[in-house]
Design an enzyme around this catalytic site. Structure first.
Site, PDB file in Angstrom:
ATOM      1  CD  GLN A  17      59.233  47.953  34.114  1.00 60.19           C
ATOM      2  OE1 GLN A  17      59.185  46.703  33.778  1.00 60.19           O
ATOM      3  NE2 GLN A  17      58.580  48.469  35.302  1.00 60.19           N
ATOM      4  CD  GLU A 139      53.313  46.438  33.801  1.00 58.29           C
ATOM      5  OE1 GLU A 139      52.456  45.549  33.373  1.00 58.29           O
ATOM      6  OE2 GLU A 139      54.411  47.023  33.388  1.00 58.29           O
ATOM      7  CG  ASP A 168      55.796  49.932  32.734  1.00 56.75           C
ATOM      8  OD1 ASP A 168      55.563  51.121  31.840  1.00 56.75           O
ATOM      9  OD2 ASP A 168      55.775  50.243  33.737  1.00 56.75           O
ATOM     10  N   GLY A 247      44.797  26.886  26.435  1.00 64.26           N
ATOM     11  CA  GLY A 247      45.050  26.082  25.134  1.00 64.26           C
ATOM     12  C   GLY A 247      44.209  24.980  25.016  1.00 64.26           C
ATOM     13  N   GLY A 248      44.552  24.042  23.976  1.00 63.81           N
ATOM     14  CA  GLY A 248      43.819  22.837  23.780  1.00 63.81           C
ATOM     15  C   GLY A 248      44.330  21.633  24.806  1.00 63.81           C
TER      16      GLY A 248
END
Length: 415
Positions: A17, A139, A168, A247-248
């Site tokens: 892959q 993977e 991968d 996040g924020g």
């Protein structure tokens, strides 16, 4: 109009892959990708996870579009000579063999440079230089070693790997960028170079926000946007954050109408600060827009579980698509949890070429993922993956072999 990488010839020694993801992307942009395979079996994924007897598996076909296949016995002296001729005529050699395999074949970096000083040799490896550089990696190993698994899942459960193949396919995308960059530098220097994409490095690059959070945690001891706040505890390492946005702008996955029977009847909902008043109006909690306990993003942080529970009471009265229609009218960020079945049937994705139907001479029609990167002057045409050795004679003729020489090579078992 031509393709972006017209005239670039890639010698593809990749399999499974990570490498095929890289070379397929280059082929979509117009590079001539020559996939070198072992006679009789070829890339191991041709037969892995088969759904149709004696047909190349979807695992193989969906990673090897727009390529040509040649079969060469690289242990045969005459086969090795064919490979040397190919190296002289190609721009890039891409491989994801186990560490040291290319050297053992007799094609060290120094030898390749002797044959073609303009050759770029691009490699996927599990780890970069260090204590693990000789280890094989797959993977899920890459996801674990790159920091993804330790930060994925819920805090009261074990580490979890992602369904997205960030080890991968993610590393293949990184390698493709490295190759194109090396090709650009070669236009100025005239020289080839080595390009390395380590899977651990690629996963870490995709997990950079978690390395950010590690440093924040060491300085403050707490991260208020994580669901562990305010009642949970934080250890020395970044914890698993469930479905928090990272996040924020706090976000969470919420149930929608029909969730009892449909495992994907959910929506991702983000309580973005600029549209907070609109959220309050939509869910019928208008008073929260001015209540000092809810009116500001800072005030909401210790109450996120309560807030999302209230929003969920509203989303559970709507299907995920009904909720999307309503929320988008007010610019409230959200997204449905789409199943693979829904994605496969999405006509808009087919129209843009993100999902493509391809016809194969053995397996018939199948769906595949098209080029995720769209260029206005280099549109992508997705063609089927090659049959094993389908282009051996064609490619050898292009690099100077006569029909008689090709027959002799085949008799000798070199091809």
């Amino acid at each position: 109009m031509g393709k972006a990488l017209d005239g670039v010839r890639i010698l593809d020694f990749t399999h499974v892959q990570s490498g095929p993801t890289c070379t397929q992307l280059l082929a979509w942009f117009g590079a001539d990708v020559i996939k070198v395979e072992k006679a009789g079996t070829g890339d191991i994924t041709r037969e892995q996870l088969r759904d149709i007897p004696d047909a190349d598996s979807l695992y193989f076909t969906m990673l090897n579009h727009n390529k040509r296949s040649v079969t060469i016995d690289t242990k045969n002296p005459e086969g090795k000579q064919v490979l040397e001729t190919l190296i002289k005529s190609c721009d890039v050699l891409v491989e994801n063999f186990a560490p040291g395999a290319l050297d053992r074949m007799g094609f060290s970096w120094e030898r390749i440079q002797e044959l073609n000083p303009r050759m770029i040799v691009a490699s996927v490896k599990g780890f970069g230089p260090g204590p693990y550089e000789d280890c094989k990696v797959y993977e899920n190993v890459a996801q674990c070693a790159g920091g993804a698994a330790s930060t994925t899942g819920f805090d009261d459960g074990p580490p979890v790997v992602s369904g997205a193949q960030i080890g991968d396919s993610g590393t293949g995308l990184h390698l493709a960028l490295g190759i194109v960059t090396a090709l650009y530098q070669r236009t100025m220097t005239g020289r080839g170079q080595k390009v390395l994409a380590a899977m651990q490095d690629g996963v870490l690059n995709l997990c950079r926000v978690k390395l950010r959070d590690q440093q924040r945690l060491e300085r403050t001891g707490v991260m208020k946007e994580y669901p562990q706040y305010p009642n949970g505890t934080f250890g020395e390492a970044v914890p698993r954050a469930g479905n928090a946005s990272g996040g924020g702008q706090p976000g969470w996955i919420l149930k929608c109408k029909g969730w009892e029977a449909d495992p994907n009847a959910y929506i991702y909902f983000i309580t973005q600060a600029p549209v907070w008043a609109k959220i309050c109006n939509v869910i019928g909690k208008e008073e929260w827009a001015t209540d000092p306990d809810y009116a500001t993003a800072t005030a909401r942080l210790p109450r996120l579980k309560e807030i999302f529970a209230e929003i969920e009471r509203w989303t559970m009265t709507k299907t995920k698509f009904e909720a999307m229609d309503i929320l988008n009218k007010y610019d409230i960020p959200c997204g449905p949890i789409l199943s693979m079945k829904e994605i496969a049937e999405d006509q808009s994705l087919r129209k843009t070429g993100t999902i493509v139907e391809v016809d194969h001479p053995v397996r018939g029609k199948y769906l595949t993922v098209g080029n995720p990167i769209k260029l206005s002057d280099s549109p992508t045409d997705v063609t089927r993956s090659p049959l094993l050795g389908e282009h051996t004679d064609e490619v050898l003729a292009e690099i100077g072999y006569s029909p008689e020489q090709i027959d002799l090579l085949r008799t000798a078992g070199a091809i």
